[in-house]
Structures are given as C-alpha cells and as structure tokens.
Design an enzyme around this catalytic site. Structure first.
Site, PDB file in Angstrom:
ATOM      1  CG  HIS A 169      -2.002   0.902   1.233  1.00  0.00           C
ATOM      2  ND1 HIS A 169      -3.419   0.334   1.517  1.00  0.00           N
ATOM      3  CD2 HIS A 169      -2.082   2.061   0.537  1.00  0.00           C
ATOM      4  CE1 HIS A 169      -4.155   1.478   1.247  1.00  0.00           C
ATOM      5  NE2 HIS A 169      -3.586   2.351   0.820  1.00  0.00           N
ATOM      6  CG  LEU A 170       2.382   4.780  -3.215  1.00  0.00           C
ATOM      7  CD1 LEU A 170       3.924   4.344  -3.440  1.00  0.00           C
ATOM      8  CD2 LEU A 170       1.815   5.443  -4.405  1.00  0.00           C
ATOM      9  CG  HIS A 171       3.112   4.607   2.812  1.00  0.00           C
ATOM     10  ND1 HIS A 171       2.784   3.302   2.778  1.00  0.00           N
ATOM     11  CD2 HIS A 171       3.781   4.817   3.822  1.00  0.00           C
ATOM     12  CE1 HIS A 171       4.092   2.585   3.231  1.00  0.00           C
ATOM     13  NE2 HIS A 171       4.511   3.657   4.129  1.00  0.00           N
ATOM     14  CG  LEU A 172       4.375  11.639   0.474  1.00  0.00           C
ATOM     15  CD1 LEU A 172       5.645  11.517  -0.696  1.00  0.00           C
ATOM     16  CD2 LEU A 172       3.579  12.874  -0.112  1.00  0.00           C
ATOM     17  CG  HIS A 173       7.373   7.599   4.418  1.00  0.00           C
ATOM     18  ND1 HIS A 173       6.890   7.237   6.079  1.00  0.00           N
ATOM     19  CD2 HIS A 173       7.402   6.657   3.820  1.00  0.00           C
ATOM     20  CE1 HIS A 173       6.694   5.976   5.900  1.00  0.00           C
ATOM     21  NE2 HIS A 173       7.036   5.735   4.412  1.00  0.00           N
TER      22      HIS A 173
END
Length: 152
Positions: free
Chosen positions: A120-124
């Site tokens: 599940h792609l996510h931006l930090h």
C-alpha cells in the site's frame, strides 16, 4: 540531540508484526468512525493522512490513497494531485505545531527502497529538527502525537 541519527527502539513492536494481518492503511481508510484511535487527522476525497504510530522522529505523518495500490504509476492523476496538496498542508501544520523547518518527504517503493509495507503506497513526511538534551523521547513522542493529531 539531532534526529539525523535514527534510533527508534519503540518501533520493535511494528517490526515484529510487519506483514502479519491486514493492511493497517486499508483498515484505517475504512474505519472513518475510529479516526482518533487510528491517528487519522485528515481525509480527502482520494487520500488520507495518518500519523505514524511507530515514528522515527517527531511528527512523522504519512499520506495514503484509500485504494490499495503498491506502485507509483498506479495512482490516478486525482490521487497524486490530492496527495501532494495534502502533504503541503501537513507540512504547514507541522511547521506551526512542532517547529520543523526542514522535511524529508518521500515514497519507499519496494523492499529494496526500504518499504516496510510494500502493498500500500504511502508518502512519508518526516520533520527534521533538533530537540533539547535530556528529553524522554518515547514519552515525548506519545505526547506530541496526541497534540499533533489535535492540531492537524
């Protein structure tokens, strides 16, 4: 203490359970009535923000699409635009809330890139700032996470 050195022993529980059970981002995405418990400070039409429950540093927040996609190119133009806009707004809030002046912003795509959650792609968004010597970091992070959730 400078947070350029990453030492986060409180992450052990997360590391020991990574890959076990359901996707925590899908779970949080679907539980709108539990945003406080799931540390979700903001929701948009296509993406939502979630505070890192096991952060490396003060105010570590992520932006994730509701859809369970793993690759950057799978994002729609609308998801990407909203993700970037939400990241911008979160950075402004973090500047005011934790006094951050610098940020590390990025996507870890795949195990080789350091992704702990590959599916599940996510931006930090990771604020980078110094804290005072002698601070009880785990206790301070819990307190700050609560304050940050309210401020965001």
């Amino acid at each position: 203490m400078d947070f350029n050195v990453v030492y986060a022993p409180w992450r052990l529980r997360y590391i020991q359970n990574v890959g076990k059970g359901e996707c925590f981002l899908c779970k949080a995405a679907g539980e709108r009535e539990r945003d406080d418990e799931n540390l979700v400070p903001a929701r948009g039409k296509h993406v939502f923000a979630i505070l890192n429950k096991f952060p490396y540093t003060w105010g570590h927040v992520m932006v994730s699409p509701y859809r369970h996609v793993s690759q950057f190119e799978e994002l729609t133009a609308e998801e990407w635009a909203e993700m970037v806009d939400m990241a911008r707004r979160l950075m402004e809030a973090l500047k005011k809330t934790v006094g951050a002046g610098r940020f590390i912003v990025g996507l870890n795509i795949g195990r080789a890139a350091g992704a702990g959650l590959e599916g599940h792609l996510h931006l930090h968004i990771i604020p980078d700032r110094e804290v005072e010597p002698g601070v009880d970091l785990p206790q301070a992070l819990v307190k700050l996470t609560r304050e940050l959730r309210e401020a965001l």
